[in-house]
Design a protein around this motif. Sequence first.
Motif, PDB file in Angstrom:
ATOM      1  N   CYS A 106       0.824  -1.168   0.020  1.00 33.64           N
ATOM      2  CA  CYS A 106       0.022   0.067  -0.021  1.00 33.64           C
ATOM      3  C   CYS A 106       0.914   1.353  -0.012  1.00 33.64           C
ATOM      4  CB  CYS A 106      -0.863   0.040   1.107  1.00 33.64           C
ATOM      5  SG  CYS A 106      -2.019   1.591   1.317  1.00 33.64           S
ATOM      6  N   HIS A 107       0.544   1.932  -0.906  1.00 35.52           N
ATOM      7  CA  HIS A 107       1.268   3.320  -1.020  1.00 35.52           C
ATOM      8  C   HIS A 107       0.528   4.602  -0.679  1.00 35.52           C
ATOM      9  CE1 HIS A 107       2.556   6.637  -4.025  1.00 35.52           C
ATOM     10  NE2 HIS A 107       3.434   6.900  -2.861  1.00 35.52           N
ATOM     11  N   PHE A 108       1.061   4.938   0.512  1.00 38.48           N
ATOM     12  CA  PHE A 108       0.474   6.312   1.114  1.00 38.48           C
ATOM     13  C   PHE A 108       1.129   7.318   0.166  1.00 38.48           C
ATOM     14  CE2 PHE A 108      -0.458   3.255   4.436  1.00 38.48           C
ATOM     15  CZ  PHE A 108      -1.800   3.632   4.920  1.00 38.48           C
ATOM     16  N   TYR A 109       0.106   8.307  -0.267  1.00 33.99           N
ATOM     17  CA  TYR A 109       0.600   9.306  -1.162  1.00 33.99           C
ATOM     18  C   TYR A 109       0.072  10.627  -1.110  1.00 33.99           C
ATOM     19  CZ  TYR A 109      -3.327   9.477  -4.170  1.00 33.99           C
ATOM     20  OH  TYR A 109      -4.790   9.351  -4.619  1.00 33.99           O
ATOM     21  N   HIS A 110       0.305  11.678  -1.576  1.00 34.07           N
ATOM     22  CA  HIS A 110      -0.060  13.006  -1.611  1.00 34.07           C
ATOM     23  C   HIS A 110      -0.115  13.520  -3.243  1.00 34.07           C
ATOM     24  CE1 HIS A 110      -0.822  17.372  -1.156  1.00 34.07           C
ATOM     25  NE2 HIS A 110      -0.978  17.206  -0.171  1.00 34.07           N
ATOM     26  N   PHE A 113       2.616  15.735  -4.587  1.00 34.08           N
ATOM     27  CA  PHE A 113       4.073  15.579  -4.314  1.00 34.08           C
ATOM     28  C   PHE A 113       4.561  14.707  -5.620  1.00 34.08           C
ATOM     29  CE2 PHE A 113       4.201  15.320   0.487  1.00 34.08           C
ATOM     30  CZ  PHE A 113       3.626  16.611   0.584  1.00 34.08           C
ATOM     31  N   TYR A 114       5.473  15.407  -6.213  1.00 30.81           N
ATOM     32  CA  TYR A 114       6.333  14.866  -7.272  1.00 30.81           C
ATOM     33  C   TYR A 114       6.967  13.444  -7.137  1.00 30.81           C
ATOM     34  CZ  TYR A 114      10.194  14.399 -10.635  1.00 30.81           C
ATOM     35  OH  TYR A 114      11.142  13.952 -11.565  1.00 30.81           O
ATOM     36  N   ARG A 115       7.499  13.186  -6.046  1.00 34.68           N
ATOM     37  CA  ARG A 115       7.877  11.745  -5.730  1.00 34.68           C
ATOM     38  C   ARG A 115       6.841  10.491  -5.403  1.00 34.68           C
ATOM     39  NH1 ARG A 115      13.512  11.763  -2.184  1.00 34.68           N
ATOM     40  NH2 ARG A 115      14.880  12.265  -3.488  1.00 34.68           N
ATOM     41  N   CYS A 116       5.908  11.023  -5.140  1.00 32.76           N
ATOM     42  CA  CYS A 116       4.616  10.225  -5.012  1.00 32.76           C
ATOM     43  C   CYS A 116       4.427   9.747  -6.511  1.00 32.76           C
ATOM     44  CB  CYS A 116       3.669  10.857  -4.294  1.00 32.76           C
ATOM     45  SG  CYS A 116       3.938  11.185  -2.634  1.00 32.76           S
ATOM     46  N   LYS A 117       4.281  10.399  -7.296  1.00 38.80           N
ATOM     47  CA  LYS A 117       4.204  10.400  -8.929  1.00 38.80           C
ATOM     48  C   LYS A 117       5.006   9.318  -9.397  1.00 38.80           C
ATOM     49  CE  LYS A 117       1.393  14.815  -9.440  1.00 38.80           C
ATOM     50  NZ  LYS A 117       1.531  15.660 -10.109  1.00 38.80           N
ATOM     51  N   PHE A 145      -6.892   8.872  10.026  1.00 34.24           N
ATOM     52  CA  PHE A 145      -6.868   7.829  11.074  1.00 34.24           C
ATOM     53  C   PHE A 145      -5.667   6.979  10.918  1.00 34.24           C
ATOM     54  CE2 PHE A 145      -7.958   3.746  12.770  1.00 34.24           C
ATOM     55  CZ  PHE A 145      -8.407   4.146  14.152  1.00 34.24           C
ATOM     56  N   PHE A 146      -5.479   6.417   9.697  1.00 34.97           N
ATOM     57  CA  PHE A 146      -4.412   5.285   9.446  1.00 34.97           C
ATOM     58  C   PHE A 146      -3.167   5.860   9.346  1.00 34.97           C
ATOM     59  CE2 PHE A 146      -8.364   2.887   8.224  1.00 34.97           C
ATOM     60  CZ  PHE A 146      -8.222   1.874   9.190  1.00 34.97           C
ATOM     61  N   VAL A 147      -3.091   7.169   8.983  1.00 37.54           N
ATOM     62  CA  VAL A 147      -1.655   7.676   8.909  1.00 37.54           C
ATOM     63  C   VAL A 147      -1.173   7.933  10.315  1.00 37.54           C
ATOM     64  CG1 VAL A 147      -0.887  10.055   8.265  1.00 37.54           C
ATOM     65  CG2 VAL A 147      -2.149   8.977   6.700  1.00 37.54           C
ATOM     66  N   THR A 148      -2.252   8.245  11.365  1.00 37.29           N
ATOM     67  CA  THR A 148      -1.499   8.492  12.573  1.00 37.29           C
ATOM     68  C   THR A 148      -1.357   7.006  13.093  1.00 37.29           C
ATOM     69  OG1 THR A 148      -3.112  10.493  12.835  1.00 37.29           O
ATOM     70  CG2 THR A 148      -2.422   9.262  14.817  1.00 37.29           C
ATOM     71  N   LYS A 149      -2.126   5.984  12.938  1.00 34.26           N
ATOM     72  CA  LYS A 149      -2.164   4.795  13.550  1.00 34.26           C
ATOM     73  C   LYS A 149      -0.754   4.149  13.110  1.00 34.26           C
ATOM     74  CE  LYS A 149      -5.360   3.312  16.410  1.00 34.26           C
ATOM     75  NZ  LYS A 149      -5.088   2.745  17.629  1.00 34.26           N
ATOM     76  N   LEU A 150      -0.406   4.518  11.898  1.00 35.41           N
ATOM     77  CA  LEU A 150       0.791   3.752  11.150  1.00 35.41           C
ATOM     78  C   LEU A 150       2.021   4.472  11.553  1.00 35.41           C
ATOM     79  CD1 LEU A 150      -0.808   2.236   8.085  1.00 35.41           C
ATOM     80  CD2 LEU A 150      -0.027   1.010  10.033  1.00 35.41           C
ATOM     81  N   GLY A 151       1.826   5.729  11.954  1.00 30.36           N
ATOM     82  CA  GLY A 151       3.152   6.658  12.276  1.00 30.36           C
ATOM     83  C   GLY A 151       3.799   7.004  11.102  1.00 30.36           C
ATOM     84  N   ILE A 152       2.824   7.368   9.880  1.00 36.41           N
ATOM     85  CA  ILE A 152       3.340   7.922   8.723  1.00 36.41           C
ATOM     86  C   ILE A 152       3.592   9.452   8.825  1.00 36.41           C
ATOM     87  CG2 ILE A 152       2.890   8.251   6.289  1.00 36.41           C
ATOM     88  CD1 ILE A 152       1.131   5.787   6.492  1.00 36.41           C
ATOM     89  N   LYS A 153       4.769   9.737   8.674  1.00 41.93           N
ATOM     90  CA  LYS A 153       5.304  11.106   8.517  1.00 41.93           C
ATOM     91  C   LYS A 153       5.889  11.637   7.354  1.00 41.93           C
ATOM     92  CE  LYS A 153       6.081  10.791  13.662  1.00 41.93           C
ATOM     93  NZ  LYS A 153       6.898  10.856  14.615  1.00 41.93           N
ATOM     94  N   THR A 154       6.474  10.603   6.419  1.00 37.78           N
ATOM     95  CA  THR A 154       7.156  11.129   5.340  1.00 37.78           C
ATOM     96  C   THR A 154       6.441  10.533   4.088  1.00 37.78           C
ATOM     97  OG1 THR A 154       9.278  11.635   6.549  1.00 37.78           O
ATOM     98  CG2 THR A 154       9.424  11.614   4.198  1.00 37.78           C
ATOM     99  N   LEU A 155       6.182  11.158   3.143  1.00 41.82           N
ATOM    100  CA  LEU A 155       5.712  10.636   1.886  1.00 41.82           C
ATOM    101  C   LEU A 155       6.779  10.784   0.785  1.00 41.82           C
ATOM    102  CD1 LEU A 155       1.989  12.054   2.121  1.00 41.82           C
ATOM    103  CD2 LEU A 155       2.861   9.708   2.692  1.00 41.82           C
ATOM    104  N   LEU A 170       8.679   1.516   3.299  1.00 38.52           N
ATOM    105  CA  LEU A 170       9.579   2.102   2.247  1.00 38.52           C
ATOM    106  C   LEU A 170       9.538   3.436   2.358  1.00 38.52           C
ATOM    107  CD1 LEU A 170      11.982   2.104   0.159  1.00 38.52           C
ATOM    108  CD2 LEU A 170      10.258   1.517  -1.655  1.00 38.52           C
ATOM    109  N   VAL A 171      10.309   4.215   3.063  1.00 34.90           N
ATOM    110  CA  VAL A 171       9.858   5.623   3.270  1.00 34.90           C
ATOM    111  C   VAL A 171      10.944   6.576   2.301  1.00 34.90           C
ATOM    112  CG1 VAL A 171      10.089   7.620   4.816  1.00 34.90           C
ATOM    113  CG2 VAL A 171       9.510   5.394   5.583  1.00 34.90           C
ATOM    114  N   GLY A 172      10.002   7.322   1.266  1.00 32.23           N
ATOM    115  CA  GLY A 172      10.965   8.104   0.417  1.00 32.23           C
ATOM    116  C   GLY A 172      12.184   7.095  -0.407  1.00 32.23           C
TER     117      GLY A 172
END
Length: 229
Positions: A106-110, A113-117, A145-155, A170-172
């Motif tokens: 699962c890819h959490f993205y914005h 964000f160019y790198r998400c693309k 909710f899941f961003v907080t639960k999974l501690g996602i801080k960087t996309l 895999l972060v960044g």
Amino acid sequence: MDPDSVKSTLSTLAFGNVMAAAARDYQKEVLSKDKAQTSSSVNVDFDLDELMDDPELEKLHADRIAALKKETEKRQELKKHGHGEYREITEGDFLGEVTGSEKVICHFYHREFYRCKIMDKHLKSLAPRHFDTKFVKLDAENAPFFVTKLGIKTLPCVILFRKGIATDRLVGFQDLGGKDDFSTKTLETYLLKKGIIKENKPDDDDDERDYDNGRRAVRSSAHSDSDSD
């Protein structure tokens, strides 16, 4: 008769005899080969007839058909659960998606964000080639909710799930060389090492051109998407 003329005539006759002899030898060789090929063909047909009546061969054939049928049914079942493509899901779908398959990426993205693309392009390329694993993406802005639960801080953040449990992330691009122009092959190798995908067989569909053109095509497409937003 002129001596030179006699010599020439004899020479011509000798040459003619040599050519005639060569022609006969060639004809014999051709006939011999034809006979050998015919004999070989008969033996092959005979052997095949024997093999077709072989119970062990029939069992192998039946086992192969059964294995193919089982594999087809498995792929159809996986396809029902969203395998074989890279899909967008919602926060409401998340739990069902990550617990509904044994292996999920699962890819959490914005969206902006160019790198998400860039990550999107590579995951989209890999999804059809690794049917056993589900590939999905979730807009981080719409899943607080899941961003907080999974501690996602960087996309971008790609989380690997096994039986509904997050086993790695895999972060960044740090683990992919730290550069934007990493190849699809680099990402695939990383995922193989993590065991979230399995290596394709030699006869599986594996388009090497995706790897060769990965850096340029992904970067160009990502820029294009960015410009159009």
